[in-house]
Write a protein that holds these residues in place. Structure first.
Motif, PDB file in Angstrom:
ATOM      1  N   GLY A 199       0.872  -1.321  -0.019  1.00  0.00           N
ATOM      2  CA  GLY A 199       0.053   0.106  -0.098  1.00  0.00           C
ATOM      3  C   GLY A 199       0.696   1.197  -0.071  1.00  0.00           C
ATOM      4  N   THR A 200       2.012   1.310   0.810  1.00  0.00           N
ATOM      5  CA  THR A 200       2.852   2.519   0.598  1.00  0.00           C
ATOM      6  C   THR A 200       3.720   2.758  -0.290  1.00  0.00           C
ATOM      7  OG1 THR A 200       2.835   2.091   3.388  1.00  0.00           O
ATOM      8  CG2 THR A 200       4.477   3.688   2.301  1.00  0.00           C
ATOM      9  N   LEU A 201       4.124   1.317  -1.014  1.00  0.00           N
ATOM     10  CA  LEU A 201       4.826   1.573  -2.244  1.00  0.00           C
ATOM     11  C   LEU A 201       4.054   2.063  -3.389  1.00  0.00           C
ATOM     12  CD1 LEU A 201       6.909  -1.935  -2.099  1.00  0.00           C
ATOM     13  CD2 LEU A 201       7.674   0.502  -2.192  1.00  0.00           C
ATOM     14  N   LEU A 202       2.755   1.649  -3.518  1.00  0.00           N
ATOM     15  CA  LEU A 202       1.723   2.365  -4.389  1.00  0.00           C
ATOM     16  C   LEU A 202       1.699   3.663  -4.513  1.00  0.00           C
ATOM     17  CD1 LEU A 202      -0.839  -0.553  -4.576  1.00  0.00           C
ATOM     18  CD2 LEU A 202       0.723   0.007  -6.456  1.00  0.00           C
ATOM     19  N   ASP A 203       1.506   4.237  -3.188  1.00  0.00           N
ATOM     20  CA  ASP A 203       1.720   5.683  -2.926  1.00  0.00           C
ATOM     21  C   ASP A 203       2.773   6.257  -3.477  1.00  0.00           C
ATOM     22  OD1 ASP A 203      -0.771   5.873  -1.889  1.00  0.00           O
ATOM     23  OD2 ASP A 203      -0.079   6.410   0.221  1.00  0.00           O
ATOM     24  N   VAL A 204       3.960   5.510  -3.443  1.00  0.00           N
ATOM     25  CA  VAL A 204       5.229   6.029  -4.137  1.00  0.00           C
ATOM     26  C   VAL A 204       5.040   6.003  -5.703  1.00  0.00           C
ATOM     27  CG1 VAL A 204       7.585   5.808  -4.641  1.00  0.00           C
ATOM     28  CG2 VAL A 204       6.704   5.438  -2.450  1.00  0.00           C
ATOM     29  N   GLY A 205       4.382   4.986  -6.257  1.00  0.00           N
ATOM     30  CA  GLY A 205       4.067   4.830  -7.834  1.00  0.00           C
ATOM     31  C   GLY A 205       3.069   5.789  -8.303  1.00  0.00           C
ATOM     32  N   LYS A 206       2.397   6.210  -7.255  1.00  0.00           N
ATOM     33  CA  LYS A 206       1.261   6.997  -7.783  1.00  0.00           C
ATOM     34  C   LYS A 206       1.727   8.712  -7.697  1.00  0.00           C
ATOM     35  CE  LYS A 206      -2.578   4.061  -6.130  1.00  0.00           C
ATOM     36  NZ  LYS A 206      -3.522   3.733  -5.383  1.00  0.00           N
ATOM     37  N   GLY A 207       2.880   8.924  -7.058  1.00  0.00           N
ATOM     38  CA  GLY A 207       3.323  10.274  -6.872  1.00  0.00           C
ATOM     39  C   GLY A 207       2.951  10.878  -5.526  1.00  0.00           C
ATOM     40  N   LYS A 208       2.316  10.264  -4.706  1.00  0.00           N
ATOM     41  CA  LYS A 208       1.799  10.693  -3.477  1.00  0.00           C
ATOM     42  C   LYS A 208       3.102  10.827  -2.331  1.00  0.00           C
ATOM     43  CE  LYS A 208      -2.737   8.976  -3.762  1.00  0.00           C
ATOM     44  NZ  LYS A 208      -4.078   8.261  -3.457  1.00  0.00           N
ATOM     45  N   LEU A 209       4.108   9.922  -2.549  1.00  0.00           N
ATOM     46  CA  LEU A 209       5.145   9.888  -1.581  1.00  0.00           C
ATOM     47  C   LEU A 209       6.511   9.872  -2.610  1.00  0.00           C
ATOM     48  CD1 LEU A 209       4.410   7.112   1.133  1.00  0.00           C
ATOM     49  CD2 LEU A 209       4.465   9.660   1.577  1.00  0.00           C
ATOM     50  N   THR A 210       7.588  10.365  -2.155  1.00  0.00           N
ATOM     51  CA  THR A 210       8.709  10.305  -2.979  1.00  0.00           C
ATOM     52  C   THR A 210       9.496   8.924  -2.151  1.00  0.00           C
ATOM     53  OG1 THR A 210       9.793  11.635  -1.176  1.00  0.00           O
ATOM     54  CG2 THR A 210       8.933  12.796  -3.001  1.00  0.00           C
ATOM     55  N   VAL A 211      10.439   8.620  -3.076  1.00  0.00           N
ATOM     56  CA  VAL A 211      11.451   7.482  -2.434  1.00  0.00           C
ATOM     57  C   VAL A 211      11.851   8.000  -1.049  1.00  0.00           C
ATOM     58  CG1 VAL A 211      13.361   6.240  -2.945  1.00  0.00           C
ATOM     59  CG2 VAL A 211      11.592   6.529  -4.888  1.00  0.00           C
ATOM     60  N   ALA A 212      12.479   9.189  -0.911  1.00  0.00           N
ATOM     61  CA  ALA A 212      12.884   9.672   0.261  1.00  0.00           C
ATOM     62  C   ALA A 212      11.988   9.550   1.511  1.00  0.00           C
ATOM     63  CB  ALA A 212      13.313  11.180  -0.029  1.00  0.00           C
ATOM     64  N   GLN A 213      10.724   9.857   1.092  1.00  0.00           N
ATOM     65  CA  GLN A 213       9.829  10.124   2.154  1.00  0.00           C
ATOM     66  C   GLN A 213       9.403   8.637   2.550  1.00  0.00           C
ATOM     67  OE1 GLN A 213       6.939  12.555  -0.035  1.00  0.00           O
ATOM     68  NE2 GLN A 213       7.154  14.083   1.556  1.00  0.00           N
ATOM     69  N   PHE A 214       9.534   7.446   1.652  1.00  0.00           N
ATOM     70  CA  PHE A 214       9.288   6.101   1.793  1.00  0.00           C
ATOM     71  C   PHE A 214      10.305   5.571   2.895  1.00  0.00           C
ATOM     72  CE2 PHE A 214      10.124   1.672   0.997  1.00  0.00           C
ATOM     73  CZ  PHE A 214       8.734   1.278   1.255  1.00  0.00           C
ATOM     74  N   ARG A 215      11.664   5.998   2.564  1.00  0.00           N
ATOM     75  CA  ARG A 215      12.563   5.653   3.314  1.00  0.00           C
ATOM     76  C   ARG A 215      12.613   6.269   4.778  1.00  0.00           C
ATOM     77  NH1 ARG A 215      18.282   4.164   3.072  1.00  0.00           N
ATOM     78  NH2 ARG A 215      17.988   4.244   0.983  1.00  0.00           N
ATOM     79  N   GLU A 216      12.275   7.647   4.792  1.00  0.00           N
ATOM     80  CA  GLU A 216      12.034   8.294   6.101  1.00  0.00           C
ATOM     81  C   GLU A 216      11.181   7.604   6.915  1.00  0.00           C
ATOM     82  OE1 GLU A 216      11.451  12.871   7.887  1.00  0.00           O
ATOM     83  OE2 GLU A 216      10.828  12.317   5.628  1.00  0.00           O
ATOM     84  N   ALA A 217       9.883   7.330   6.316  1.00  0.00           N
ATOM     85  CA  ALA A 217       8.815   6.607   6.944  1.00  0.00           C
ATOM     86  C   ALA A 217       9.190   5.226   7.608  1.00  0.00           C
ATOM     87  CB  ALA A 217       7.715   6.328   6.043  1.00  0.00           C
ATOM     88  N   ILE A 218      10.395   4.489   7.023  1.00  0.00           N
ATOM     89  CA  ILE A 218      10.754   3.252   7.693  1.00  0.00           C
ATOM     90  C   ILE A 218      11.559   3.671   8.942  1.00  0.00           C
ATOM     91  CG2 ILE A 218      11.746   1.118   7.174  1.00  0.00           C
ATOM     92  CD1 ILE A 218      10.902   1.240   4.383  1.00  0.00           C
TER      93      ILE A 218
END
Length: 267
Positions: A199-218
């Motif tokens: 679900g979180t990766l799909l938000d990256v793929g949809k442009g809702k999150l950046t890769v950097a924000q994905f890393r930061e979330a973890i």
């Protein structure tokens, strides 16, 4: 005698793998069939992992203790005769008395299927997305999973786990015949983790999150930073692996115990 059963199932109508009150589960149905076939009052199966409501399994290893030495092909045949169409025994192996489907497993692989075309025959087998996400971004973010270890962010609040560390060995998205398939392999997974990751990766793929924000979330180990869980119907427990030569060693142990039991009967 202990046996490993390789079980596959369509999880659509089940409330997950594990027995629970007032809900139909795969384990409940399998246990009931074992009791009927072998006329047992009690039986306890142990699965290699849990799957949630609506989640499928192409391979769920299960171990069970039965009262005597039995032909493994006969076990498979008898159980498949009375199991419902959405549960199947694929393989049966005799193992040693200490073998454990959950604790002995060294890795588990899940696959998540997304259909990019509306398909009435995949309603319960894949998650439909009307727009294709950016696959290159999905894979860039997926590689972050290989670099980190603590996945508190992708754990359920009421989980009973003692720690949130997982070693992820593989994480990749691929396009396959109108579908987008995510494969993830790790030594262990937290309850509900894969669907939260997807679900979180799909938000990256949809442009809702950046890769950097994905890393930061973890890295912040904050559950509130995860996106919503992807729907259950797209998720499959795909493969459970054991140490090299595991089944060959277990077969020897099984035969040793079987021989000892035969000697006792003669005495």
């Amino acid at each position: 005698m202990r046996y490993f059963l390789d079980v596959a199932y369509d999880g659509t109508r089940f409330h997950g793998w594990q027995v629970q009150p007032n809900a139909l589960t795969v384990q409940e149905v399998l246990d009931d069939c074992l009791r009927k076939v072998y006329r047992l009052e009690e039986v306890e199966t142990i699965g290699s992992g849990r799957t949630d409501t609506g989640v499928h399994a192409r391979q769920q290893w299960v171990h069970v203790d039965l009262p005597q030495v039995l032909n493994t092909e006969e076990i498979k045949y008898k159980l498949n005769r009375i199991l419902p169409p959405d549960i199947a025994i694929q393989t049966v192996c005799g193992v040693g008395p200490e073998a454990h489907t959950r604790f002995d497993a060294v890795s588990r692989t899940y696959k998540y299927h997304i259909t990019l075309e509306k398909n009435p025959f995949l309603v319960h087998q894949a998650y439909y997305l009307s727009r294709t996400p950016d696959v290159s971004l999905l894979n860039e973010a997926a590689q972050v999973l290989l670099e980190l270890e603590d996945f508190t962010t992708f754990s359920k609040v009421k989980g009973d786990t003692k720690h949130y560390r997982c070693t992820i060995m593989h994480a990749q998205w691929q396009q396959e015949e109108g579908q987008l398939v995510f494969t993830i392999k790790a030594n262990r997974f937290l309850r509900g983790m894969v669907r939260l990751v997807v679900g979180t990766l799909l938000d990256v793929g949809k442009g809702k999150l950046t890769v950097a924000q994905f890393r930061e979330a973890i890295e912040k180990q904050d559950r509130s930073l995860a996106s919503g869980a992807a729907p259950a119907q797209g998720l499959y427990l795909h493969r459970v692996e054991y140490p090299e030569q595991y089944f060959a060693v277990q077969q020897v142990l099984f035969e040793k115990v079987a021989a000892e039991e035969a000697t006792k009967e003669k005495e």
